[in-house]
Structure formats: structure tokens, C-alpha cells
Design a protein around this motif. Structure first.
Motif, PDB file in Angstrom:
ATOM      1  N   LEU A 138       0.830  -1.205   0.000  1.00 14.85           N
ATOM      2  CA  LEU A 138       0.000   0.000   0.000  1.00 14.85           C
ATOM      3  C   LEU A 138       0.864   1.255   0.000  1.00 14.85           C
ATOM      4  N   ALA A 139       1.957   1.244   0.778  1.00 17.99           N
ATOM      5  CA  ALA A 139       2.862   2.395   0.827  1.00 17.99           C
ATOM      6  C   ALA A 139       3.517   2.631  -0.527  1.00 17.99           C
ATOM      7  N   THR A 140       3.866   1.553  -1.220  1.00 15.76           N
ATOM      8  CA  THR A 140       4.465   1.695  -2.551  1.00 15.76           C
ATOM      9  C   THR A 140       3.482   2.321  -3.524  1.00 15.76           C
ATOM     10  N   ALA A 141       2.217   1.850  -3.449  1.00 16.51           N
ATOM     11  CA  ALA A 141       1.185   2.441  -4.306  1.00 16.51           C
ATOM     12  C   ALA A 141       0.998   3.920  -3.973  1.00 16.51           C
ATOM     13  N   ALA A 142       1.002   4.256  -2.666  1.00 17.09           N
ATOM     14  CA  ALA A 142       0.841   5.649  -2.253  1.00 17.09           C
ATOM     15  C   ALA A 142       2.012   6.501  -2.724  1.00 17.09           C
ATOM     16  N   ALA A 143       3.219   5.922  -2.696  1.00 16.94           N
ATOM     17  CA  ALA A 143       4.399   6.667  -3.135  1.00 16.94           C
ATOM     18  C   ALA A 143       4.355   6.957  -4.628  1.00 16.94           C
ATOM     19  N   VAL A 144       3.850   6.005  -5.382  1.00 19.36           N
ATOM     20  CA  VAL A 144       3.681   6.233  -6.818  1.00 19.36           C
ATOM     21  C   VAL A 144       2.703   7.389  -7.038  1.00 19.36           C
ATOM     22  N   ILE A 145       1.637   7.370  -6.259  1.00 19.08           N
ATOM     23  CA  ILE A 145       0.628   8.417  -6.373  1.00 19.08           C
ATOM     24  C   ILE A 145       1.188   9.765  -5.919  1.00 19.08           C
ATOM     25  N   ALA A 146       2.097   9.714  -4.924  1.00 19.06           N
ATOM     26  CA  ALA A 146       2.707  10.951  -4.433  1.00 19.06           C
ATOM     27  C   ALA A 146       3.391  11.703  -5.559  1.00 19.06           C
ATOM     28  N   SER A 147       3.987  10.970  -6.451  1.00 19.55           N
ATOM     29  CA  SER A 147       4.693  11.590  -7.568  1.00 19.55           C
ATOM     30  C   SER A 147       3.733  12.323  -8.494  1.00 19.55           C
ATOM     31  N   GLN A 148       2.468  11.858  -8.522  1.00 21.64           N
ATOM     32  CA  GLN A 148       1.505  12.447  -9.437  1.00 21.64           C
ATOM     33  C   GLN A 148       1.215  13.901  -9.099  1.00 21.64           C
ATOM     34  N   ALA A 149       1.244  14.230  -7.806  1.00 17.88           N
ATOM     35  CA  ALA A 149       0.923  15.603  -7.396  1.00 17.88           C
ATOM     36  C   ALA A 149       1.859  16.610  -8.038  1.00 17.88           C
ATOM     37  N   VAL A 150       3.164  16.343  -7.974  1.00 18.82           N
ATOM     38  CA  VAL A 150       4.114  17.307  -8.534  1.00 18.82           C
ATOM     39  C   VAL A 150       4.211  17.187 -10.051  1.00 18.82           C
ATOM     40  N   ILE A 151       3.956  16.009 -10.605  1.00 19.89           N
ATOM     41  CA  ILE A 151       4.001  15.858 -12.062  1.00 19.89           C
ATOM     42  C   ILE A 151       2.886  16.672 -12.708  1.00 19.89           C
ATOM     43  N   SER A 152       1.649  16.521 -12.205  1.00 20.81           N
ATOM     44  CA  SER A 152       0.532  17.285 -12.766  1.00 20.81           C
ATOM     45  C   SER A 152       0.730  18.779 -12.502  1.00 20.81           C
ATOM     46  N   GLY A 153       1.301  19.127 -11.333  1.00 24.24           N
ATOM     47  CA  GLY A 153       1.603  20.531 -11.059  1.00 24.24           C
ATOM     48  C   GLY A 153       2.647  21.084 -12.005  1.00 24.24           C
ATOM     49  N   ALA A 154       3.643  20.250 -12.341  1.00 31.11           N
ATOM     50  CA  ALA A 154       4.692  20.671 -13.281  1.00 31.11           C
ATOM     51  C   ALA A 154       4.111  20.927 -14.670  1.00 31.11           C
ATOM     52  N   PHE A 155       3.159  20.092 -15.089  1.00 30.78           N
ATOM     53  CA  PHE A 155       2.512  20.310 -16.385  1.00 30.78           C
ATOM     54  C   PHE A 155       1.823  21.678 -16.412  1.00 30.78           C
ATOM     55  N   SER A 156       1.055  21.979 -15.355  1.00 31.39           N
ATOM     56  CA  SER A 156       0.348  23.264 -15.293  1.00 31.39           C
ATOM     57  C   SER A 156       1.331  24.434 -15.315  1.00 31.39           C
ATOM     58  N   MET A 157       2.404  24.298 -14.533  1.00 27.22           N
ATOM     59  CA  MET A 157       3.387  25.375 -14.429  1.00 27.22           C
ATOM     60  C   MET A 157       4.078  25.620 -15.769  1.00 27.22           C
ATOM     61  N   MET A 158       4.446  24.547 -16.459  1.00 28.03           N
ATOM     62  CA  MET A 158       5.151  24.694 -17.728  1.00 28.03           C
ATOM     63  C   MET A 158       4.231  25.254 -18.804  1.00 28.03           C
ATOM     64  N   GLN A 159       2.951  24.878 -18.776  1.00 28.57           N
ATOM     65  CA  GLN A 159       2.015  25.436 -19.742  1.00 28.57           C
ATOM     66  C   GLN A 159       1.920  26.953 -19.572  1.00 28.57           C
ATOM     67  N   GLN A 160       1.826  27.406 -18.325  1.00 33.63           N
ATOM     68  CA  GLN A 160       1.761  28.835 -18.074  1.00 33.63           C
ATOM     69  C   GLN A 160       3.032  29.536 -18.554  1.00 33.63           C
ATOM     70  N   ALA A 161       4.175  28.895 -18.322  1.00 32.17           N
ATOM     71  CA  ALA A 161       5.448  29.489 -18.743  1.00 32.17           C
ATOM     72  C   ALA A 161       5.518  29.623 -20.265  1.00 32.17           C
ATOM     73  N   VAL A 162       5.026  28.619 -20.977  1.00 30.44           N
ATOM     74  CA  VAL A 162       5.012  28.659 -22.443  1.00 30.44           C
ATOM     75  C   VAL A 162       4.100  29.777 -22.926  1.00 30.44           C
ATOM     76  N   GLN A 163       2.897  29.844 -22.374  1.00 30.47           N
ATOM     77  CA  GLN A 163       1.941  30.846 -22.817  1.00 30.47           C
ATOM     78  C   GLN A 163       2.417  32.266 -22.523  1.00 30.47           C
ATOM     79  N   MET A 164       3.227  32.415 -21.471  1.00 25.17           N
ATOM     80  CA  MET A 164       3.736  33.741 -21.122  1.00 25.17           C
ATOM     81  C   MET A 164       5.034  34.064 -21.849  1.00 25.17           C
ATOM     82  N   GLY A 165       5.474  33.163 -22.733  1.00 25.56           N
ATOM     83  CA  GLY A 165       6.652  33.444 -23.539  1.00 25.56           C
ATOM     84  C   GLY A 165       7.961  33.213 -22.830  1.00 25.56           C
ATOM     85  N   LEU A 166       7.950  32.489 -21.713  1.00 31.31           N
ATOM     86  CA  LEU A 166       9.182  32.228 -20.968  1.00 31.31           C
ATOM     87  C   LEU A 166       9.936  31.021 -21.496  1.00 31.31           C
TER      88      LEU A 166
END
Length: 645
Positions: free
Chosen positions: A315-343
Motif C-alpha cells: 500500500l505504501a508503494t502504491a501511495a508513493a507512486v501516487i505521491a509523484s503524481q501531485a508534482v508531475i501534474s503541477g509541473a505540467f500546469s506550471m510549464m504550460q503557463q510558462a510557455v503561454q507567457m513566452g518564458l
């Protein structure tokens, strides 16, 4: 500013559009509230939900606790609990999540709100935003390695012979996680949500079970024990604070992922499930250690009964895999904003949900993250070694968030300065203490996020500087659009029926593709739209404000399109708004002209050689303009041009 390979691709600059007032709102339809709460548990709280695996263990390790003083354990657990309360509950849940930019969160959303308040775009503000997203991107690389390694290491307790397979198993899990990202956050969260609910309930249950091991641990609920520990241990407490901060890594995901699920579902999940489970887990671990001092080496796993250890590790291993999802999906949002703002250069962005606009997948970003995580796992090999590298990126990002929030509350929300200081100053002081504590581990692995953030800052600086340089060089040889129209009226070329759309960065100059078409084909379409795309400092822009039109002559219309920085710049769809406003043309028979620019190196043209080569490399990596602007590929005409920079 978003010129990736062509002058005649639209500009992406927050300065280009007048800001619309920020309206706090979430993305959570009421009928889907339960589903979004479940999804937020699976994605947003994955990272912070696995902190009990290692936070108390590492804190006790740095305190060099010898089992003689119960006061130390109580003090450390109190630090863990009150760090969660102050940083996550007060700062993010109560304060920062109110600062949404039309439902969107993250560092760049905060930058956009501050920019609106200041009514300008100062360089220092963009610099702060760049450092913030760079630190977050570094965190997105370290979190999967740390979380999955710490969970898989539990298998060595179940089967000691498993130790040599910890790294290979971790790599296999991480590769599978990143390959699964293309399915989209919605499918990932619906799969991960129930697993994380079970994980939090299991942590809470295990904590409750051991709470009676030593009732003295309940004294940790008093904040004076946390303060007392810091005062009594002096400089040594700084090392402990660097590990205590591991309890709130992932807290920044609450704000970064707000666009995926909405503010209300994230708040309800924290209050109703996540925080109570985390608090019970730390209290239970503390009571277990007080009763069994040898358990300090790994309190989370050692307090689990032997018959339940294997299911808990799984269960902890499954939770750890899921833990990675929080920052991965956040990174996608952050990079999209950076692209749209011309950075950053154009990057391929795929929307993965029909109902939640903020849920996206970015293939290139996903690949970069996967390669970086693999390198970190192979280089560090254990979660204990990687723990020293974990905190700097998160603490730095949180400090930047607090500074931006201070400006926003004071200048935009018009809070009295005394009130802003009373609210933000204590949080900022604590975060600076955490940052200082983590910086003491700089040579012990802390250099990793620093190098990652510096690399990201260098790329952004190079791209912004390069695009400004290219735009300036293009302007030197450009012809003003009114001047070209006047020339064409005197010497009219052959006119052909139909509509031509020319995309350009500068609405006042003639697009290169138009000049090349006149030079080589010697024809002019009956109707010509000169289109410039701008990016507003709001996540979305209403249809009423999406386009402005100006008829320049019988054959030319200038159109300025404005998209939000979280929107896909769909040019054909926006053109349909022009037709509703009286421009007669058939979108199905319209041709789109692009100028594909390539760069070559030239001496003494403004950029240092190394930065010139880096900019050229970035421009080559940019996504195709046809796909980025949603143009129909069978009606796009590209005109080539080479520029020396």
C-alpha cells in the motif's frame, strides 16, 4: 515574445492585453464535488501523504536521539504537527488558495495577480516567478525518486534479501508511472483516489492503535513543546528542522494543482481526511518510539504488526507512486503557463479532460522529468541519502510564494500593512528558518535542486533574451503595414479569390510570409487577415474580449486575439468570432500563412556565442506552430526564412 521559430507566429506577452479583474472561482461543479474531492485526495495529496514514511525517522536521525529523553520525541512530533498547521492549513488552505486567478493556482498565477495590482510588469517580479517555477520543477524531479525509494525500501524489512533489488524495482515503478501520464489526470485520479483514501485510513488506524503506547505523546499537541525544543537545542535544532520540513513537502501542490480540481474540493479533503490522518500517524509513531526506542530507526514500518507488514508495504508503494503524481501534474500546469507567457519555447500540450480544462499532458516535459528521476535514483540509491536534497527546492518555492502573497494582500486586496505583517511575517520567518536549515545540507546532496533550478533559470533567461533579440533584429528590416498597404494600392498585384490569414508577432509591421508571398507568387488574396495572438495575465478570456478588429483597407483587416495563459490558442475557433461580427469569409476555404524561421550563428550580433547556440537549440525543440495554434494542416502554407543572430 513567444517566437519559437517564426516572426509570423503570434506574440505571447502578458503585457499585450489589458488585465481583467481576478474573480475567485473554482473549477468544481457542485454535482461533481464528491468525485473531485476523491480525485484531489489521489493527486493533490499524494506527495504530502507519504511524508510519514520518512519525516519522523529522518528528524530523529538528525537529532541523534539516544532514547533517554522523552522530551525530544515530544518536541519533534510537536514540530511536525505545528508545521503542518502553520504552513499547510493556515498558509495554503486558509490564505493562499484564496488568491486564485480565475480558479488557477501556482507561482505564475500569483505573479499575474501581483502584476495586475501593480499595473505593470517589473523585471524583479518576473525574476521571482522564474526562480519559483524553476524550484518547483526541481521538486518535481526529486519527489518521485524520494517517495518511491522510501516505500520500496520497506520490502527489505519483509524480505531482507530484497535489498539489492530496491533500485531496479524503483526504476520499474517510476518508468511505469511516467508512461501512464498520457492517460490524463482525470483517469489517473479516478484510479489513484480510492487507493489514497485507503492509505490515509490505514495510517490513521495504525496511529490510533499505537497512541496508547505512551500517552505522553499527546503533549505534542501543545505548540510550546515545539518552541521549547528549538530553544533548548540551539544550532543542532537547525539540522532537525531540515528533516521536519519533510512533513510538508507536497504542500505547495495544493496551490499548484488548484486548476485541476478547484479550491473547495481540495480544502474539504484536507480538513476531513488528510490532516487528521497525518496527525494521528505522527502521534502514533511518536508514542511507539517512546515505548520502543529501537523503533526510531524506522518507526513507520516497525510499528506495523508482522502479519500486516507486507500489505502495508504494498500500500505504501502504491501511495508513493501516487505521491509523484501531485508534482508531475503541477509541473505540467506550471510549464504550460510558462510557455503561454513566452518564458519557454512552444511545447506540445494535450488536453486530457472534456470537463476540467486544467487537466493536461505535456509529452516533452514528461520525458525530461522521467530521465531526471531515473538519474537521481541511480545516483543516490537510498531515500536517506536523497532526503538531504529534498527540502531546498520546496522551501525556496514556499518563501517565494509568501513574498508574492505579501505584495498581493497589501497592494491588490488593500489589507492594512499591519495586518499583512501580522499574517505573513510569522509564516515567512518560519519558512526562512526551514530554508536556512536545508541550506546547511547543501554539500550533502542539497546542491541537486540548486543546480536543477539554476539550469532552468538559465534556459528561461536565454529564451527570453533571445526572443527579444530576434524581435529587435526583425524590426530593423521590417516594413510597416500601413506603408505596404499604400504601396499595394499604387501597384496592385493580381488578386485571387479567398481569404488568407497571416500570423505575426507585431500587428504594426507587414508579416514576412505576406512579403514572401507577394515576392514569389505575385498574388494577393481578395481578403487578408493580419492576426496577432496575445496572452492575457488571466487564465481565461471571455469571447467578448477575445478578438479586436480594425479594417485597414478593402483587402486588409487587422485582428488581435487575446487568450488566457491557461487556454489553448485556437486561432480558427477565434476567427469564427470575427465572422459573427460581420466579416464575411468561409473558414473552410481559408488559407493560413506561416513564416518558418531558422537561425544561424553570426559573430558580434548581440548574444554571447554559448547563449546563441543554446537559443538556437531551444528554437529547434519548439513544437510545430500549426499544431500549437490548432491550424488545419491541409490549409497551412509555410514560407522559409533564415536569420543570422
Amino acid at each position: 515574445m513567444n517566437d519559437n521559430s517564426s516572426q509570423d507566429t503570434p506574440a505571447s506577452s502578458p503585457e499585450a492585453a489589458k488585465p481583467e479583474p481576478a474573480m475567485p472561482q473554482g473549477h468544481a461543479p457542485q454535482q461533481n464535488l464528491a468525485k473531485l474531492i476523491l480525485g484531489s485526495v489521489g493527486v493533490v495529496y499524494g506527495d504530502i501523504g507519504t511524508s510519514p514514511l520518512y519525516a519522523l525517522r529522518e528528524s530523529l536521525h538528525w537529532s541523534k536521539w539516544d532514547g533517554k529523553s522523552a522530551e525530544e520525541v515530544v518536541g519533534i512530533v510537536s514540530l511536525l504537527l505545528w508545521t503542518l498547521i502553520l504552513i499547510v492549513t493556515v498558509k495554503y488552505v486558509l490564505l493562499i488558495m484564496r488568491a486564485d486567478n480565475r480558479g488557477e493556482g501556482g507561482t505564475l498565477s500569483l505573479v499575474a495577480l501581483v502584476q495586475q495590482a501593480l499595473k505593470r510588469r517589473p523585471g524583479w517580479l518576473i525574476a521571482i516567478g522564474v526562480v519559483g517555477i524553476s524550484l518547483f520543477f526541481g521538486d518535481a524531479m526529486i519527489t518521485p525518486a524520494m517517495s518511491v525509494l522510501s516505500a520500496v525500501e520497506g520490502m527489505a524489512l519483509v524480505a531482507p534479501g530484497f535489498q539489492p533489488f530496491v533500485v531496479p524495482a524503483t526504476l520499474g515503478i517510476i518508468i511505469g508511472l511516467f508512461l501512464f501520464q498520457s492517460q490524463g489526470t482525470e483517469r489517473v485520479s479516478s484510479f489513484f483516489g480510492p487507493i489514497m483514501v485507503v492509505w490515509f485510513l490505514a495510517m490513521a488506524g495504525m496511529g490510533l492503535w499505537h497512541l496508547g503506547d505512551d500517552a505522553r505523546i499527546l503533549e505534542a499537541l501543545g505548540p510550546h513543546h515545539a518552541v521549547g525544543y528549538l530553544m533548548n537545542h540551539g544550532l543542532a535544532s537547525f539540522f532537525v528542522m531540515g528533516s521536519v520540513f519533510l512533513a510538508v513537502t507536497g504542500g505547495e501542490a495544493l496551490y499548484a494543482d488548484m486548476g485541476h480540481f478547484g479550491r473547495r474540493p481540495i480544502r474539504l479533503a484536507w480538513v476531513g481526511l488528510v490532516f487528521p490522518a497525518l496527525a494521528l500517524s505522527y502521534l502514533g509513531q511518536g508514542a511507539f518510539v517512546l515505548n520502543n526506542p529501537a523503533g526510531a530507526s524506522d518507526p513507520f514500518y516497525l510499528m506495523v504488526p508482522e502479519w500486516l507488514l507486507l500489505p502495508m508495504v504494498i500500500l505504501a508503494t502504491a501511495a508513493a507512486v501516487i505521491a509523484s503524481q501531485a508534482v508531475i501534474s503541477g509541473a505540467f500546469s506550471m510549464m504550460q503557463q510558462a510557455v503561454q507567457m513566452g518564458l519557454l519555447p512552444r511545447l506540445e500540450i494535450r488536453h486530457t479532460s472534456e470537463t476540467q480544462h486544467g487537466q493536461i499532458y505535456m509529452p516533452k516535459v514528461n520525458s525530461i522529468l522521467m530521465i531526471a528521476v531515473i538519474i537521481l535514483v541511480v545516483a543516490f540509491e537510498s531515500s536517506t541519502r536523497l532526503a538531504s536534497a529534498y527540502g531546498i527546492a520546496v522551501t525556496g518555492d514556499m518563501v517565494i510564494t509568501s513574498i508574492l502573497a505579501f505584495i498581493l494582500f497589501w497592494r491588490a486586496w488593500k489589507w492594512p500593512l499591519v495586518l499583512v505583517l501580522a499574517v505573513i511575517a510569522p509564516i515567512l520567518v518560519v519558512e526562512l528558518m526551514f530554508l536556512a536549515a536545508n541550506l546547511m545540507k547543501l554539500l550533502d546532496g542539497g546542491y541537486v535542486p540548486v543546480i536543477l533550478a539554476m539550469t532552468m533559470c538559465l534556459l528561461i533567461w536565454t529564451w527570453v533574451r533571445g526572443t527579444i533579440h530576434v524581435k529587435r533584429k526583425a524590426a530593423d528590416s521590417a516594413i510597416s503595414l500601413p506603408k505596404l498597404i499604400a504601396m499595394l494600392q499604387k501597384s496592385q498585384p493580381m488578386s485571387v479569390p479567398g481569404t488568407a490569414v497571416f500570423l505575426t508577432q507585431d500587428p504594426d509591421t507587414a508579416p514576412s510570409a505576406l512579403l514572401h508571398n507577394l515576392k514569389h507568387n505575385r498574388v494577393l488574396h481578395n481578403q487578408n487577415f493580419i492576426v496577432t495572438v496575445q496572452v492575457a495575465n488571466t487564465p481565461t478570456v471571455s469571447d467578448e474580449k477575445k478578438i479586436t478588429m480594425e479594417r485597414l483597407s478593402d483587402h486588409f483587416v487587422r485582428i488581435i486575439m487575446t487568450f488566457g495563459y491557461m487556454e489553448t490558442p485556437n486561432v480558427p475557433k477565434a476567427l469564427s468570432l470575427a465572422r459573427k461580427r460581420g466579416e464575411k469569409f468561409d473558414i473552410m476555404t481559408t488559407s493560413f500563412f506561416l513564416n518558418r524561421r531558422t537561425f544561424r550563428s553570426a559573430k558580434h550580433h548581440g548574444l554571447p556565442f554559448w547563449q546563441e547556440r543554446l537559443f538556437i537549440g531551444l528554437s529547434k525543440s519548439a513544437a510545430d506552430a500549426t499544431a500549437f495554434y490548432c491550424l488545419p494542416s491541409n490549409r497551412v502554407v509555410e514560407m522559409g526564412q533564415q536569420m543570422a543572430i
